[in-house]
Design an enzyme around this catalytic site. Structure first.
Site: not given
Ligand code: TNX
Length: 477
Positions: A291-292
């Site tokens: 993710d991200e």
């Molecule tokens: C998104 S969900 C993220 C997390 C954060 C969260 C906080 C995801 C796959 N990545 O790194 O902790 O939002 O709500």
């Protein structure tokens, strides 16, 4: 009317009551002994009675496995409570375990105050989804083994079967890896806000896995890559990771670093880490994150996800990745976890990959209940009250996706703002009760008004379990 959560597939009231007393025994065939002993122990605690394991069948709670009841699947059970006997049958041990959780909920919350009795009834109960999960982020804040076991007990009471542990992130690396000892020694020392760090030794992790398995919960471990890796990058400079920051990180930004996609050492690292993780994990799944990855160029990201899947697949485990992984090519049996970007989740489904549903607007349990919730986040721009966590259908949440690809539901608790088991309780409960029913009960068997009433009856149960829950104004406690 019963107050069971999750609501069973079918329930019929019968006349009379089964009264428990010091004479009441448990009966089970010999080959079920070890399981029966454990189930007896949890029922003893709930009933406040000795409940010895005996051969006799009247005045007893009898457990049995049946071979020819295909309606029950791996997790279903039948329960008949009559004035003389209680009969619990299942096709597999997990079904007996869930039947016992139902019996615990049919007993009064505090059996010491009243002579415990169960109203006669007939139940056939089978879960809707095979994936009924919660996630705990032990990376942003570390939660010791005892805290994880406590969560496992809470989950078991509500018939969850998956606990996903988010073991690594920018703020901390929480699992001992013998071939890369600095990961835990150095990378495990930090946490968000400069709070105390920590990590699980391999023995401790194995103990969590064992404790969960005894409660029919599978641990799904996640090592998040290629971003969310600052702790590893800081602990192991030889990885030549790329980051906006140097050293350990205690803030709450995301997406500012990446593993080095072009260095071969990155892939040796993955082989070593997931090799050890697979050896420690009897369950069939390993989660690779994904993710991200805002600092990883798109083409690099796709190559990385492809290669990481090849390496991790060598362990024989099935791969799970957050929805972003669908930007590249998923292996046919990779499972995508949907959290935010519906188009990516749809892309995964379009290529036939199965989905775990964790929509941030419904089941991100670190999101605040309302504007005045003292903990949690609000980046989704939508608060999550109990009804929001309850009133949705995992099979219909992504329009156009074949319902057969939906494995079930998982509720994550990210812990940037949550540091203790009491704080975790407050964000999990009572929303986790709602998620339990989303995962277990068929859609047509669920209704918010009825759930509110049943949840109100769980206030004293949550208190008896020592759970620090949010007294939602939506619930007639
Ligand atoms: C998104 S969900 C993220 C997390 C954060 C969260 C906080 C995801 C796959 N990545 O790194 O902790 O939002 O709500």
């Amino acid at each position: 009317m019963h107050t069971l959560i999750p609501a069973p597939l079918s329930f019929r009231s019968e006349s009379g009551q089964f009264r428990l007393s010091a004479e009441t025994s448990l009966c089970a065939p010999d080959d079920l002994r070890p399981l029966a002993e454990r189930l007896a122990a949890s029922l003893r605690a709930a009933a406040g009675l000795p409940l010895p394991l005996r051969e006799k069948t009247t005045g007893a709670i009898c457990l049995a496995l049946t071979e020819d009841d295909s309606a029950l699947g791996d997790e279903g059970y039948r329960l008949e409570v009559r004035p003389e006997t209680v009969k619990l049958t299942a096709a597999r041990p997990a079904g007996l375990f869930y039947g016992i959780q139902t019996l615990r909920q049919l007993l009064p919350p505090d059996p010491r105050s009243v002579p415990p009795a169960i109203d006669a009834c007939t139940l056939l109960d089978v879960p809707r989804f095979p994936w009924r999960g919660a996630m705990l982020d032990v990376a942003r804040h570390f939660f010791p083994v005892e805290a994880v076991k406590r969560l496992i007990d809470q989950m078991a009471f509500y018939k969850f079967n998956i606990l996903h542990l988010h073991l690594t992130d920018d703020q901390g690396w929480r699992l001992e890896i013998k071939s890369w000892p600095k990961l835990a020694e150095v990378g495990g020392s930090s946490a968000t806000r400069g709070d105390p760090g920590g990590y699980y030794t391999q023995e401790e992790y194995a103990e969590i896995v064992r404790y969960a398995a005894e409660r029919f919960i599978t641990i799904v471990p996640e090592i998040d890559m290629p971003s969310h890796t600052q702790a590893a990058i800081a602990a192991c400079p030889e990885l030549k990771g790329i980051s906006k920051y140097s050293g350990l990180y205690t803030g709450t930004e995301v997406g500012f670093c990446t593993l080095n996609i072009h260095e071969e050492i990155t892939y040796r690292f993955i082989e070593d880490v997931f090799g050890e993780l697979a050896a420690l994990t009897p369950g069939p799944y390993l989660h690779i994150g994904g993710d991200e990855a805002h600092s990883t160029p798109e083409a690099d990201y796709q190559n990385f996800i492809a290669r990481a899947q090849q390496i991790v697949r060598q362990t024989g485990k099935q791969i799970i990745a957050w929805e972003e992984a669908a930007k590249g090519q998923l292996l046919p049996d990779t499972i995508a976890q949907y959290w935010w970007q519906a188009d990516l989740a749809r892309r995964a489904a379009a290529s036939g990959n199965r989905l775990i549903m964790s929509p941030a607007t419904q089941v991100y349990l670190d999101i605040k209940y309302n504007a005045s919730t003292p903990l949690g986040q609000d980046w989704t721009q939508k608060y999550i009250e109990v009804q929001d966590a309850y009133d949705w259908d995992p099979a219909a949440a992504l329009e156009g996706v074949d319902a057969a690809l939906i494995l079930g539901v998982e509720a994550p608790l990210w812990t940037e703002t949550i540091a203790t088991p009491q704080e975790a309780d407050f964000m999990y409960f009572p929303r986790l009760c709602a998620v339990a029913e989303v995962g277990w009960t068929p859609q047509e068997g669920r209704a918010w008004e009825d759930f509110r009433r049943r949840l109100a009856a769980h206030g004293p149960r949550l208190e008896a379990l020592g759970i620090n829950y949010y007294r939602s104004p939506q619930i007639p406690w």
